[in-house]
Design a protein around this motif. Structure first.
Motif, PDB file in Angstrom:
ATOM      1  N   ARG A 148      -4.239  79.093 -11.419  1.00 22.61           N
ATOM      2  CA  ARG A 148      -5.539  79.297 -10.766  1.00 22.61           C
ATOM      3  C   ARG A 148      -5.798  80.769 -10.521  1.00 22.61           C
ATOM      4  O   ARG A 148      -6.894  81.281 -10.784  1.00 22.61           O
ATOM      5  CB  ARG A 148      -5.584  78.543  -9.443  1.00 22.61           C
ATOM      6  CG  ARG A 148      -5.601  77.052  -9.593  1.00 22.61           C
ATOM      7  CD  ARG A 148      -5.401  76.366  -8.270  1.00 22.61           C
ATOM      8  NE  ARG A 148      -6.408  76.761  -7.306  1.00 22.61           N
ATOM      9  CZ  ARG A 148      -6.989  75.956  -6.450  1.00 22.61           C
ATOM     10  NH1 ARG A 148      -6.642  74.682  -6.449  1.00 22.61           N
ATOM     11  NH2 ARG A 148      -7.887  76.368  -5.622  1.00 22.61           N
ATOM     12  N   ILE A 206     -13.863  77.963  -8.196  1.00 19.76           N
ATOM     13  CA  ILE A 206     -13.354  76.760  -8.850  1.00 19.76           C
ATOM     14  C   ILE A 206     -13.950  75.550  -8.152  1.00 19.76           C
ATOM     15  O   ILE A 206     -13.836  75.416  -6.942  1.00 19.76           O
ATOM     16  CB  ILE A 206     -11.823  76.722  -8.825  1.00 19.76           C
ATOM     17  CG1 ILE A 206     -11.279  77.794  -9.756  1.00 19.76           C
ATOM     18  CG2 ILE A 206     -11.313  75.352  -9.228  1.00 19.76           C
ATOM     19  CD1 ILE A 206      -9.789  77.795  -9.933  1.00 19.76           C
ATOM     20  N   LYS A 207     -14.627  74.724  -8.942  1.00 19.47           N
ATOM     21  CA  LYS A 207     -15.199  73.483  -8.428  1.00 19.47           C
ATOM     22  C   LYS A 207     -14.202  72.373  -8.706  1.00 19.47           C
ATOM     23  O   LYS A 207     -13.910  72.074  -9.850  1.00 19.47           O
ATOM     24  CB  LYS A 207     -16.527  73.186  -9.126  1.00 19.47           C
ATOM     25  CG  LYS A 207     -17.592  74.193  -8.810  1.00 19.47           C
ATOM     26  CD  LYS A 207     -18.870  74.040  -9.598  1.00 19.47           C
ATOM     27  CE  LYS A 207     -19.192  72.683 -10.112  1.00 19.47           C
ATOM     28  NZ  LYS A 207     -20.454  72.587 -10.834  1.00 19.47           N
ATOM     29  N   GLU A 208     -13.682  71.797  -7.653  1.00 22.54           N
ATOM     30  CA  GLU A 208     -12.721  70.708  -7.813  1.00 22.54           C
ATOM     31  C   GLU A 208     -13.446  69.389  -7.638  1.00 22.54           C
ATOM     32  O   GLU A 208     -14.089  69.151  -6.647  1.00 22.54           O
ATOM     33  CB  GLU A 208     -11.592  70.842  -6.806  1.00 22.54           C
ATOM     34  CG  GLU A 208     -10.715  72.031  -7.074  1.00 22.54           C
ATOM     35  CD  GLU A 208      -9.479  72.018  -6.215  1.00 22.54           C
ATOM     36  OE1 GLU A 208      -8.895  70.943  -6.052  1.00 22.54           O
ATOM     37  OE2 GLU A 208      -9.119  73.093  -5.723  1.00 22.54           O
ATOM     38  N   ASP A 235     -13.277  66.857 -12.758  1.00 21.91           N
ATOM     39  CA  ASP A 235     -12.761  67.863 -13.681  1.00 21.91           C
ATOM     40  C   ASP A 235     -12.512  69.157 -12.923  1.00 21.91           C
ATOM     41  O   ASP A 235     -13.087  69.401 -11.871  1.00 21.91           O
ATOM     42  CB  ASP A 235     -13.773  68.125 -14.807  1.00 21.91           C
ATOM     43  CG  ASP A 235     -13.971  66.906 -15.685  1.00 21.91           C
ATOM     44  OD1 ASP A 235     -12.995  66.169 -15.894  1.00 21.91           O
ATOM     45  OD2 ASP A 235     -15.102  66.706 -16.151  1.00 21.91           O
ATOM     46  N   PHE A 236     -11.668  70.000 -13.473  1.00 20.14           N
ATOM     47  CA  PHE A 236     -11.313  71.279 -12.864  1.00 20.14           C
ATOM     48  C   PHE A 236     -12.158  72.342 -13.557  1.00 20.14           C
ATOM     49  O   PHE A 236     -11.874  72.706 -14.694  1.00 20.14           O
ATOM     50  CB  PHE A 236      -9.817  71.511 -13.084  1.00 20.14           C
ATOM     51  CG  PHE A 236      -9.203  72.488 -12.143  1.00 20.14           C
ATOM     52  CD1 PHE A 236      -9.081  72.177 -10.809  1.00 20.14           C
ATOM     53  CD2 PHE A 236      -8.742  73.707 -12.588  1.00 20.14           C
ATOM     54  CE1 PHE A 236      -8.479  73.062  -9.934  1.00 20.14           C
ATOM     55  CE2 PHE A 236      -8.155  74.592 -11.728  1.00 20.14           C
ATOM     56  CZ  PHE A 236      -8.024  74.274 -10.393  1.00 20.14           C
ATOM     57  N   ARG A 258      -3.565  71.051 -11.369  1.00 25.09           N
ATOM     58  CA  ARG A 258      -4.296  71.337 -10.127  1.00 25.09           C
ATOM     59  C   ARG A 258      -3.426  72.014  -9.070  1.00 25.09           C
ATOM     60  O   ARG A 258      -3.907  72.788  -8.273  1.00 25.09           O
ATOM     61  CB  ARG A 258      -4.853  70.048  -9.539  1.00 25.09           C
ATOM     62  CG  ARG A 258      -5.935  69.441 -10.364  1.00 25.09           C
ATOM     63  CD  ARG A 258      -6.396  68.140  -9.721  1.00 25.09           C
ATOM     64  NE  ARG A 258      -7.380  67.495 -10.552  1.00 25.09           N
ATOM     65  CZ  ARG A 258      -8.681  67.741 -10.483  1.00 25.09           C
ATOM     66  NH1 ARG A 258      -9.130  68.623  -9.645  1.00 25.09           N
ATOM     67  NH2 ARG A 258      -9.517  67.107 -11.263  1.00 25.09           N
ATOM     68  N   LYS A 277     -14.664  74.425 -18.253  1.00 25.80           N
ATOM     69  CA  LYS A 277     -13.691  73.402 -17.860  1.00 25.80           C
ATOM     70  C   LYS A 277     -12.296  73.891 -18.224  1.00 25.80           C
ATOM     71  O   LYS A 277     -12.049  74.307 -19.354  1.00 25.80           O
ATOM     72  CB  LYS A 277     -13.971  72.092 -18.584  1.00 25.80           C
ATOM     73  CG  LYS A 277     -13.085  70.949 -18.137  1.00 25.80           C
ATOM     74  CD  LYS A 277     -13.165  69.761 -19.058  1.00 25.80           C
ATOM     75  CE  LYS A 277     -14.289  68.850 -18.741  1.00 25.80           C
ATOM     76  NZ  LYS A 277     -14.242  67.610 -19.536  1.00 25.80           N
TER      77      LYS A 277
END
Length: 81
Positions: free
Chosen positions: A19, A37-39, A42-43, A13, A8
């Protein structure tokens, strides 16, 4: 054995520079095959590869980006057809 680590990240964002820096750090680690990256709520940074040292990766991300938290480490689950 392939494993997957989810970390995490606590970054803005909309900050493209952070990133990109997270991706560069992740793929520079030995054994890493892919990073995504799973948006969602949570980032999260999802890293897949062979013999990944998730603790070292998390510490590198903390040093460069600020705060990062190791969420889970486990084997890659392949869906049956």
């Amino acid at each position: 054995m392939k494993q997957r680590a989810i970390i995490k990240l606590f970054i803005d964002r909309n900050n493209r520079k952070s990133r990109t820096k997270a991706f560069k750090i992740a793929v520079s680690q030995p054994g890493v095959e892919s990073a995504a990256i799973k948006e969602g709520e949570d980032f999260e940074l999802e890293v897949v590869g062979e013999h990944i040292d998730a603790v070292i990766l998390t510490n590198c991300l903390r040093r460069k980006l600020g705060h990062a938290q190791l969420v889970s480490v486990g084997p890659v689950v392949v869906a049956a057809c």
